[in-house]
Structures are given as C-alpha cells and as structure tokens.
Design an enzyme around this catalytic site. Structure first.
Site, short mmCIF file in Angstrom:
data_model
loop_
_atom_site.label_atom_id
_atom_site.label_comp_id
_atom_site.label_asym_id
_atom_site.label_seq_id
_atom_site.Cartn_x
_atom_site.Cartn_y
_atom_site.Cartn_z
N CYS A 181 -16.53 6.29 26.40
CA CYS A 181 -16.62 6.07 25.07
C CYS A 181 -16.42 7.33 24.36
O CYS A 181 -17.52 7.57 23.19
CB CYS A 181 -17.71 5.22 24.56
SG CYS A 181 -17.78 3.75 25.18
N ASP A 182 -16.05 8.43 24.55
CA ASP A 182 -16.08 9.84 23.86
C ASP A 182 -14.35 10.13 23.49
O ASP A 182 -13.69 10.23 24.69
CB ASP A 182 -16.56 10.62 24.51
CG ASP A 182 -16.71 11.93 23.83
OD1 ASP A 182 -16.19 12.24 22.67
OD2 ASP A 182 -17.38 12.96 24.28
#
Ligand SMILES: *Cc1c(COP(=O)(O)O)cnc(C)c1O
Length: 391
Positions: A341-342
C-alpha cells in the site's frame, strides 16, 4: 540461417513454457535460481583469470544453496557480517578442527572494514582475514581480534560504476603506508591490500588506476617497513551484461592480466570478490497480475512482487528490471506496481506490455544480485518463494 533462427526461437519458447510450469507448480511469486548458470559463471571467471582466487561476495545473494554450489566448485567467500560468516561455516562445521581452521584462513575474508567489538571477539576465534581502512579499527582489531590477518582497503576511483562505494569505504591512498606501518607496530600481521572499484564497473580504467595505486603503496610499504605484502585483493565490480553494450568479461580480464603481470611479482596472491558477476544472470522472477486499472491514460497492472521485495534492487542497486509478459499481442505503454500500500512500490511507469488479464504471469530476468537478498516483509508480504534448478 532460417533453421537456426527457428531453433533459437524454439529454445526461448520452451524456456517460457518451463517458467510458467514452475509458477503453476509452486505458486507465485517465485525466484528461480539456476545453479548450472552459477557454476558456468564461476568457471568463466576462472577461465579468464586462472591465477585469481575467487571469493564470492555473499551479500549479492546469501541463499545458502548458492553458497553450497560455489563451495562445491571450490570457491572462497567474502562475508561482511557474522550471519553471513555462519552461512559459509555450515559447510565446514564437520571438518576436523585443524583442517577447518586452515580452510577459514585460506578461504574466508571478512570484508567489512567496520566491525563491532562483539564481532571482532567472535572472529578472533575463527581467524579469517579481515579488512580495515582507518586508525580506530586498527586499535579495535589489536584489542579484540589480535590473531586475525589484516588487509588494508584503500579508496580508489569509482568513476562511472553503477553503485558507488568510495564515499563510505577505503583509506585515502596518501595515508595507506602510515596505516599499514601502524598496524605492524601494534603487532598485527598485515597480509595485503584491497580495493573496490564500485559495483557494475563498466569503466575498466578504474581497475587500471586501482592496480597502479596498489603497486605504489605496496612498494613504498615494503621499502619503509621491510615487511612483505603477499596479498592483493582486487575486490568486486565485475560487470554483468544487463545490456548488450556492456563490454564482455574477457576484455576486462585481459586488461587485468596484463596490468597484474606488469605491476606485481609472480608470487603475489591475487584475490577477487565477485558478487553480481556470479549470480545476477542465474535468477529469474515470475510474478502474477493480481489487479488491473486504467489511470493516467494507461493500463496499470498490480503484481504480487515489487520494490520492497525482489525488485528492491531498483532502489538500492540502481538497476531496472524490465517486466516481460508471457502473453503475446500488440503492446502499449503500461505501469506496473508492486503489491504493497505504498505508491513508492512502483516497478515501472513505462513497460511495453500487451494487454494483460488478472491471473496472467509476468517475469524479469537477470535478477539474481542484490534483489531477493534485500527483500523485506513490508506490509506482511513475504519474500518470493525460492525454486532451485540443478540440472
Ligand atoms: C559488495 C561487495 C563486493 C561484491 O561486489 P560486486 O560488484 O557485486 O562484484 C565485493 N567486495 C566488497 C567489499 C563488497 O562490499
């Protein structure tokens, strides 16, 4: 000619089929290590530089099966931490004590110039060669590992190398003789000199300059101290053909042989610490498309490996690994993202890919060095599963 083209095409196709079959058998992502390639790389290195003793730099890929393959080929090892030392030690644990001690002395260099005191205390028991590049380290070694043989690492030009190392390591050549003299004065045995021209060194002049600097320092040291320097460690940096423009190893080896013969006496022991060269082209990653979107006017594929994992080399090693599709068809510029999730977990914003579907497999080649070894568990995603091919 047509026959040959078809044959090459056929080999390529079977290789692709085989990679897909492995992915179906083991799941994805998989990191496929071809041990036959590693043996070939080692043999190629020995063929071109027959008098050089090869210390595999374990940090390039510390998988213990790789260490085992190279151990069986007769390689020596460059380690830079106690855990790396212990990976190698596993293969000699059962040797008789004397034989084991001799093996370590002759075949392991602890090539991290900075060692915690606790590490030095452990190393003093095993007695590998260790490197240093500053005065504080000499004092630490004298106090905590007085039985180690030491090697001074000097700072040499890293011009044009993909990964620069000279800003962090290496004594200034101007102070090298003083440092060696001080180590001798403190009762240590200085066995030799080492350098590293920077990783993926395509500017072969770096090696030529480093060899000249080393010869000057060795001559001056022997004149001043009356002691003999018997080891020259030419480090790593041997480049991999990530692109066809990278000149072949044979050209570099020829230069090295000429300069070594010109500058050093025949009884000088020459060591090298190749990392990337032995493992980079031996590994392939296969991952799966797990999501798909259309953003910024292009298809975006989300795959189950990324820059926190096998593609970590894109961050730390400054290499880009093309993402390739198994599926054929008209290509378009596409983005490929990793699973975390980056937004930093972006493999590329400009891959040429055919339209892919969820569940399709993709792959990247020549991904064996500084990749899986620096993979993390970020966001709960584990490193890719390793599959060994030994044929
Ligand atoms: C990383 C490293 C190597 C290996 O370098 P490559 O460029 O991968 O060949 C060798 N020696 C030392 C001291 C290193 O730090």
């Amino acid at each position: 000619m047509k026959d040959r083209v078809e044959k090459v095409h056929h080999i390529k196709e079977t290789r692709k089929d085989w990679l897909q079959a492995l992915a179906h058998e083991h799941g994805t992502p998989i990191f496929v290590i071809d041990h036959e390639k590693i043996r070939k790389n080692y043999q190629e290195f020995k063929k071109y530089l027959p008098t050089v003793q090869v210390y595999f730099a374990v940090k390039a890929n510390s998988n213990s099966e790789i260490v085992k393959t190279l151990f069986n080929e007769g390689a020596s090892f460059d380690v830079a931490s106690m855990p790396e030392f212990m990976i190698v030690y596993e293969f000699i644990r059962d040797m008789p004590e004397k034989e084991r001690q001799d093996w370590i002395w002759d075949n392991i260099i602890y090539a991290n110039t900075i060692k915690p005191i606790e590490t030095l205390e452990e190393l003093d028991h095993y007695k590998p060669l260790v490197t240093f590049d500053n005065r504080e380290e000499i004092k630490k070694i004298q106090e905590h590992a007085p039985h180690a043989g030491v090697v001074l690492r000097i700072r040499v030009p890293n011009t044009g190398s993909m990964v620069e190392l000279s800003s962090k390591f290496g004594a200034d050549p101007g102070e090298a003789v003083d440092l060696i003299a001080e180590a001798f004065d403190r009762g240590l045995v200085v066995e030799g000199l080492s350098f590293h021209v920077g990783s993926q060194c395509t500017n072969f002049e770096n090696y030529v300059k480093a060899l000249q600097l080393s010869a000057d320092i060795i001559n001056e040291t022997e004149t001043r101290t009356g002691k003999k320097i018997r080891i020259l460690d030419i480090g790593g940096g041997f480049p991999v053909k990530y692109h066809p423009e990278v000149k072949s190893f044979g050209i570099l080896a020829k230069k090295l042989n000429t300069e070594i013969n010109r500058l050093f006496p025949p009884d000088m022991q020459i060591l090298a610490e190749p990392g990337r060269f032995l493992v980079a082209n031996a590994c392939t990653l296969v991952a799966k498309v797990v999501g798909k979107a259309f953003r910024d006017n292009k298809p975006c594929y989300y795959i189950n490996d990324g820059v926190y994992h096998t593609y970590s080399g894109q961050v730390f090693d400054h290499v880009t690994y093309p993402v390739l599709a198994f599926r054929e068809g008209e290509t378009q510029i596409s983005a490929v993202f990793g699973p975390t999730c980056d937004a930093f977990d972006t493999i590329t914003l400009s891959a040429e890919l055919p339209e892919l579907e969820i569940g399709d497999l993709v792959y990247s080649e020549n991904i064996g060095a500084y990749s899986h070894a620096s993979s993390t568990y970020f966001n709960g995603f584990p490193p890719a599963k390793v599959v060994h091919i030994n044929r």
